[in-house]
Motif scaffolding. Structure first.
Motif, short mmCIF file in Angstrom:
data_model
loop_
_atom_site.label_atom_id
_atom_site.label_comp_id
_atom_site.label_asym_id
_atom_site.label_seq_id
_atom_site.Cartn_x
_atom_site.Cartn_y
_atom_site.Cartn_z
N ALA A 140 28.19 86.74 -33.78
CA ALA A 140 28.80 85.76 -34.68
C ALA A 140 30.14 85.29 -34.15
CB ALA A 140 28.98 86.36 -36.08
N ALA A 141 30.42 84.01 -34.39
CA ALA A 141 31.77 83.47 -34.19
C ALA A 141 32.45 83.52 -35.55
CB ALA A 141 31.69 82.04 -33.66
N ILE A 142 33.62 84.15 -35.59
CA ILE A 142 34.25 84.49 -36.88
C ILE A 142 35.61 83.81 -36.99
CG2 ILE A 142 35.02 86.40 -38.35
CD1 ILE A 142 33.27 88.18 -36.34
N SER A 143 35.81 83.10 -38.08
CA SER A 143 37.10 82.46 -38.34
C SER A 143 37.82 83.23 -39.44
CB SER A 143 36.89 81.01 -38.77
OG SER A 143 38.11 80.42 -39.17
N VAL A 144 39.07 83.56 -39.19
CA VAL A 144 39.93 84.20 -40.19
C VAL A 144 41.08 83.25 -40.47
CG1 VAL A 144 41.38 86.17 -40.76
CG2 VAL A 144 39.34 86.50 -39.35
N GLY A 145 41.24 82.86 -41.73
CA GLY A 145 42.35 81.97 -42.04
C GLY A 145 42.10 81.12 -43.27
N THR A 146 42.81 79.98 -43.31
CA THR A 146 42.81 79.14 -44.52
C THR A 146 42.30 77.73 -44.26
OG1 THR A 146 45.11 78.53 -44.08
CG2 THR A 146 44.74 80.42 -45.53
N ASN A 147 41.60 77.50 -43.12
CA ASN A 147 41.07 76.16 -42.81
C ASN A 147 42.15 75.09 -42.84
OD1 ASN A 147 38.29 76.97 -42.52
ND2 ASN A 147 38.21 77.17 -44.74
N PRO A 148 43.15 75.19 -41.95
CA PRO A 148 44.29 74.26 -42.03
C PRO A 148 43.93 72.80 -41.81
CG PRO A 148 44.32 75.52 -39.98
CD PRO A 148 43.27 76.14 -40.84
N THR A 149 42.82 72.51 -41.13
CA THR A 149 42.43 71.11 -40.92
C THR A 149 42.14 70.41 -42.24
OG1 THR A 149 41.54 71.61 -38.72
CG2 THR A 149 40.74 69.60 -39.80
N PHE A 150 41.65 71.18 -43.22
CA PHE A 150 41.28 70.60 -44.51
C PHE A 150 42.28 70.93 -45.61
CE2 PHE A 150 37.39 71.12 -42.08
CZ PHE A 150 36.83 69.86 -42.17
N GLY A 151 43.44 71.43 -45.24
CA GLY A 151 44.44 71.81 -46.24
C GLY A 151 44.35 73.29 -46.54
N GLU A 152 45.35 73.80 -47.23
CA GLU A 152 45.42 75.23 -47.53
C GLU A 152 44.33 75.64 -48.51
OE1 GLU A 152 47.43 77.61 -46.17
OE2 GLU A 152 47.95 76.00 -44.77
N GLU A 153 43.57 76.66 -48.15
CA GLU A 153 42.54 77.24 -49.00
C GLU A 153 42.75 78.75 -49.02
OE1 GLU A 153 38.76 76.02 -47.50
OE2 GLU A 153 39.17 73.88 -47.76
N PRO A 154 42.10 79.46 -49.92
CA PRO A 154 42.24 80.92 -49.92
C PRO A 154 41.85 81.51 -48.56
CG PRO A 154 41.14 80.19 -51.91
CD PRO A 154 41.25 78.98 -51.02
N ARG A 155 42.60 82.49 -48.12
CA ARG A 155 42.32 83.12 -46.82
C ARG A 155 40.95 83.81 -46.88
NH1 ARG A 155 44.92 87.78 -43.58
NH2 ARG A 155 44.96 86.94 -41.46
N SER A 156 40.16 83.58 -45.86
CA SER A 156 38.81 84.11 -45.87
C SER A 156 38.39 84.54 -44.47
CB SER A 156 37.83 83.06 -46.39
OG SER A 156 37.80 81.93 -45.52
N VAL A 157 37.27 85.26 -44.43
CA VAL A 157 36.58 85.58 -43.18
C VAL A 157 35.26 84.82 -43.22
CG1 VAL A 157 35.49 87.40 -41.82
CG2 VAL A 157 37.66 87.84 -42.97
N GLU A 158 35.07 83.90 -42.27
CA GLU A 158 33.87 83.07 -42.24
C GLU A 158 33.14 83.30 -40.94
OE1 GLU A 158 34.69 78.99 -43.06
OE2 GLU A 158 36.07 79.43 -44.72
N SER A 159 31.89 83.75 -41.04
CA SER A 159 31.11 84.12 -39.85
C SER A 159 29.95 83.14 -39.65
CB SER A 159 30.55 85.54 -40.00
OG SER A 159 31.59 86.47 -40.21
N PHE A 160 29.93 82.54 -38.47
CA PHE A 160 28.79 81.71 -38.08
C PHE A 160 27.90 82.57 -37.20
CE2 PHE A 160 27.02 78.80 -34.74
CZ PHE A 160 26.05 78.23 -35.55
N VAL A 161 26.73 82.94 -37.74
CA VAL A 161 25.80 83.79 -37.00
C VAL A 161 25.04 82.94 -36.00
CG1 VAL A 161 23.89 85.42 -37.19
CG2 VAL A 161 25.62 85.31 -39.00
N LEU A 162 25.09 83.34 -34.73
CA LEU A 162 24.50 82.53 -33.67
C LEU A 162 22.98 82.61 -33.69
CD1 LEU A 162 27.48 82.70 -32.80
CD2 LEU A 162 26.70 83.04 -30.44
N ASP A 163 22.36 81.44 -33.55
CA ASP A 163 20.91 81.34 -33.32
C ASP A 163 20.06 81.91 -34.44
OD1 ASP A 163 21.59 80.33 -30.74
OD2 ASP A 163 21.81 82.39 -30.02
N ARG A 164 20.60 81.93 -35.67
CA ARG A 164 19.83 82.44 -36.81
C ARG A 164 19.96 81.47 -37.98
NH1 ARG A 164 16.30 86.32 -34.99
NH2 ARG A 164 17.32 87.11 -33.10
N GLU A 165 18.94 81.46 -38.81
CA GLU A 165 18.98 80.69 -40.04
C GLU A 165 18.55 81.60 -41.18
OE1 GLU A 165 16.78 77.09 -39.90
OE2 GLU A 165 17.82 76.30 -38.13
N ALA A 166 19.45 81.86 -42.08
CA ALA A 166 19.15 82.77 -43.19
C ALA A 166 20.08 82.49 -44.36
CB ALA A 166 19.31 84.23 -42.74
#
Length: 320
Positions: free
Chosen positions: A250-276
């Motif tokens: 997985a590619a994992i983002s930790v933070g507040t998504n600054p490109t879209f403005g401040e949001e609650p801090r989160s851990v967002e995981s994009f699982v590679l090559d899977r759909e679920a």
């Protein structure tokens, strides 16, 4: 493994024990050394090894400031303790049960009367009793007086550095998950239920993510993108091409998504090559290596380009 919440839950018929005491946040390699010595002595004596852990953190009692951010939840500490061979964990509410006791009363109440301790293992920086008046030396003196063998274990050092929870937290804050893993003896990980986020990952960007949120009391790596692994822990069937108990890249983002403005801090995981569909499942996310720091991009196209590079770099890291 037995779990006792408070002194009152300890069986009155306990014949004896070997005890180790501490916060054991993260059960890092120094803690592992301490626990292993206690477990070995317990096996030699034919007694259970009891780990005493505190909540809240004694720092919040002694120094009257916020406790350090936790490296592991209580449940994770239990799992790690059991894996090290601990037979029972006594979880003590420090404020209510021990915070105001003198070192002598602490010793007699907890170690003698409750746990029937025959041997005790603590680190050299151990303190106990009201206002941390008791030290490792005090414990040794009381042990000699009451016939309890006390072993003071030196701080665990490697490459000239003391391996401790503070070092792991400092490394995580800098995004240095490799150093954190060196201290912990395993990859740093977080566990939580996967919930709905802002909803733009899959629909708008083409990168559906498994979103997890954590209380401010939990330690997280510094904001950025990381290569890592996601494992669904519950046994419920997954709608898609993933299986519970199996780690996925997985590619994992930790933070507040600054490109879209401040949001609650989160851990967002994009699982590679899977759909679920992972919503509602509980997952552990392990951090392997930092890919880059968090950035705010001027356009969605710039963000998408960076995300494609993040995924490519994640593949390289996890292949290596």
């Amino acid at each position: 493994m037995n779990i006792w919440h408070g002194l009152a839950e300890v069986p009155s018929g306990l014949a004896g024990s070997v005890v180790t005491i501490g916060v054991f946040d993260g059960l890092h390699r120094g803690h592992q050394d301490l626990v292993s010595r206690a477990v070995a002595e317990a096996r030699r004596r034919g007694l259970p090894c009891v780990m005493v852990v505190f909540d809240p953190h004694p720092v919040s009692i002694f120094l009257h400031r916020d406790a350090p951010k936790q490296l592991a939840t209580f449940g994770e500490r239990l799992r790690l303790a059991e894996a090290r061979g601990v037979d029972a964990v006594l979880a003590v509410n420090f404020t209510r049960e021990l915070g105001g006791l003198s070192p002598r009363h602490y010793f007699t109440s907890l170690l003698l009367d409750t746990l029937k301790a025959k041997a005790v293992f603590v680190g050299e920086n151990f303190t106990f009793g009201k206002d941390a008046e008791g030290t490792a030396e005090t414990l040794t003196e009381l042990g000699g007086e009451f016939g309890v063998e006390v072993t003071i274990v030196p701080l665990f050092k490697e490459n000239g550095r003391v391996l401790c929870s503070s070092l792991a937290r400092e490394a995580l804050a800098e995004g240095d998950v490799a150093t954190a893993a060196w201290v912990l003896g395993r990859r740093f990980s977080v566990t939580a239920k996967i919930v709905h986020g802002a909803g733009r990952g899959g629909a708008e960007l083409g990168y559906p993510t498994a979103n997890q949120y954590f209380p401010d009391s939990m330690a997280l790596p510094g904001d950025g993108v990381y290569a890592g692994l996601l494992t669904v822990l519950d046994d419920e069937d997954i709608d898609g091409d993933m299986e519970p108990g199996r780690p996925y890249a997985a590619a994992i983002s930790v933070g507040t998504n600054p490109t879209f403005g401040e949001e609650p801090r989160s851990v967002e995981s994009f699982v590679l090559d899977r759909e679920a569909d992972l919503y509602g499942h509980t997952a552990r996310v392990e951090f392997v290596e930092r890919v880059r720091g968090m950035e705010a991009f001027d356009s969605v196209d710039e963000l998408l380009s960076a995300m494609a590079n993040d995924v490519a770099r994640t593949r390289e890291i996890l292949r290596g």
